[in-house]
Scaffold this motif. Sequence first.
Motif, PDB file in Angstrom:
ATOM      1  N   PHE A 221       0.827  -1.206   0.000  1.00 23.42           N
ATOM      2  CA  PHE A 221       0.000   0.000   0.000  1.00 23.42           C
ATOM      3  C   PHE A 221       0.861   1.255   0.000  1.00 23.42           C
ATOM      4  O   PHE A 221       0.489   2.269  -0.589  1.00 23.42           O
ATOM      5  N   GLY A 222       2.025   1.192   0.648  1.00 19.90           N
ATOM      6  CA  GLY A 222       2.921   2.351   0.679  1.00 19.90           C
ATOM      7  C   GLY A 222       3.371   2.782  -0.698  1.00 19.90           C
ATOM      8  O   GLY A 222       3.583   3.969  -0.947  1.00 19.90           O
ATOM      9  N   GLY A 223       3.520   1.826  -1.610  1.00 22.31           N
ATOM     10  CA  GLY A 223       3.919   2.160  -2.972  1.00 22.31           C
ATOM     11  C   GLY A 223       2.903   3.048  -3.661  1.00 22.31           C
ATOM     12  O   GLY A 223       3.252   4.047  -4.310  1.00 22.31           O
ATOM     13  N   MET A 224       1.620   2.710  -3.511  1.00 26.00           N
ATOM     14  CA  MET A 224       0.576   3.528  -4.127  1.00 26.00           C
ATOM     15  C   MET A 224       0.526   4.920  -3.508  1.00 26.00           C
ATOM     16  O   MET A 224       0.451   5.934  -4.197  1.00 26.00           O
ATOM     17  N   PHE A 225       0.617   4.989  -2.174  1.00 22.04           N
ATOM     18  CA  PHE A 225       0.506   6.284  -1.510  1.00 22.04           C
ATOM     19  C   PHE A 225       1.718   7.157  -1.799  1.00 22.04           C
ATOM     20  O   PHE A 225       1.596   8.385  -1.898  1.00 22.04           O
ATOM     21  N   GLY A 226       2.890   6.533  -1.933  1.00 24.81           N
ATOM     22  CA  GLY A 226       4.073   7.310  -2.270  1.00 24.81           C
ATOM     23  C   GLY A 226       3.932   8.003  -3.612  1.00 24.81           C
ATOM     24  O   GLY A 226       4.318   9.171  -3.781  1.00 24.81           O
ATOM     25  N   ALA A 227       3.361   7.297  -4.579  1.00 21.71           N
ATOM     26  CA  ALA A 227       3.117   7.895  -5.892  1.00 21.71           C
ATOM     27  C   ALA A 227       2.057   8.984  -5.808  1.00 21.71           C
ATOM     28  O   ALA A 227       2.146  10.027  -6.474  1.00 21.71           O
ATOM     29  N   GLY A 344       3.028   2.648   5.956  1.00 20.55           N
ATOM     30  CA  GLY A 344       3.273   2.587   4.518  1.00 20.55           C
ATOM     31  C   GLY A 344       3.098   3.947   3.862  1.00 20.55           C
ATOM     32  O   GLY A 344       3.881   4.334   2.975  1.00 20.55           O
ATOM     33  N   ASN A 345       2.067   4.686   4.287  1.00 13.05           N
ATOM     34  CA  ASN A 345       1.865   6.037   3.758  1.00 13.05           C
ATOM     35  C   ASN A 345       3.095   6.916   4.010  1.00 13.05           C
ATOM     36  O   ASN A 345       3.575   7.622   3.114  1.00 13.05           O
ATOM     37  N   ALA A 346       3.582   6.866   5.250  1.00  7.37           N
ATOM     38  CA  ALA A 346       4.744   7.683   5.609  1.00  7.37           C
ATOM     39  C   ALA A 346       5.990   7.233   4.856  1.00  7.37           C
ATOM     40  O   ALA A 346       6.774   8.061   4.364  1.00  7.37           O
ATOM     41  N   LEU A 347       6.192   5.915   4.735  1.00  2.41           N
ATOM     42  CA  LEU A 347       7.355   5.390   4.019  1.00  2.41           C
ATOM     43  C   LEU A 347       7.325   5.789   2.550  1.00  2.41           C
ATOM     44  O   LEU A 347       8.330   6.262   1.991  1.00  2.41           O
ATOM     45  N   GLY A 348       6.163   5.617   1.920  1.00  2.43           N
ATOM     46  CA  GLY A 348       6.049   5.963   0.507  1.00  2.43           C
ATOM     47  C   GLY A 348       6.301   7.437   0.256  1.00  2.43           C
ATOM     48  O   GLY A 348       7.008   7.810  -0.684  1.00  2.43           O
TER      49      GLY A 348
END
Length: 406
Positions: A221-227, A344-348
Amino acid sequence: MSVRFQSLPGGLLALAIGAFGIGLTEFVIMGLLPEVAADFAVSEPVAGWLISGYALSVAVGGVALTAAVTRLPRKQVLLGLMVLFIVGNLLSAVAGDYPTMMVGRIVAALCHGAFFGIGAVVAAGLVAPARRAGAIALMFAGLTIANVLGVPFGTLLGQHLGWRSTFWAITGIGVVALIGLAALVPARASAAAPAGGLRGELRAFTHPQVWLSLVITVLGFGGMFGAFTYIAFTLTEVSGFASGAVPWLLVLFGVGLFAGNLLGGRAADVSLSRTLVVVLAALTVVLAGFALTAGSRPLTIAALVLMGGFGFATVPPLQMRIMRYANEAPTLASGANIAAFNVGNALGAWVGGLTIAAGLGYTSPIWAGAGLTLAGLGVLLVALRLDRRRSSRPATEASREPATVA
């Protein structure tokens, strides 16, 4: 597999209304930061801590608050969490200074992780075993609707009647959700966690698959939020859209969130593992394709919808996966997974920011997101292989389905 909405328990509607209010609280502040900053005479970066502080409180509350209430009846806990939500937003609405506003945000955020974590367990217990992921998806539908409709209209309300009016409206939504939870969640959903309390809940974390599930959630999920975090820069600086078009493009992204959430829930009820593999693989491909074609406006529009769709299609199966492996005591593990979404949000966002700071351009966060999601897919494949090895005999997903999740 079709969903017969007329046969759905009323408790799911109450949970969805609560999720709608919580989602609105989390995201609507982004569109109101200039007004809030001007009212409190603080800079916009300082006002931005109202967002960061909320996210950090969600991560803490998702685990700590859930752990503190494991022995209490779940329905009563949900009612208490909604009262906390109402108090937090009421504080925000009447705040006379920035510190009071921050306290209101933190109080409201503390209920976020625990509400979704415990709410997912309650939602799954309201339906037959074959419909549990779909029930979780319907609860999270409130969160996606908050993105599609709530945030634009909440921002519009705040801009025309003052930002406080938006928080008064959210407080009212909390009251409606509280009444709905009290009236519609059945008595059997008020059962407490199984005997053993916090120690029993912590025992679930001795299962390696629970930890692997948390890692998959953070990365996938972090991947999507990072984008998504830097999407406004991508849309204006790379795709060439006017800044005024960004809010409407984000509505399209929200439509993808809504559809992907429901479809992901349906698919996970058919095959949980296969759904996660397909969705994470598809999300990786979509992100990579978006990074390559961001200079094309039509392809960017399509990528936004698909990114939202596949991104949020991960949520019900990711939540269901950790509840499956922590099936004897799922409450704390479920709350921990909500915290993992926020980690995940923070990591992304952090990784995406590093790529921009390194001068790699405004498509680089999308590439970074694709890399994180691919890593999440890799961890999932390893987890599935370990699970097959651990099994002493061949077993289908159906035979491994727990007798009860609630």
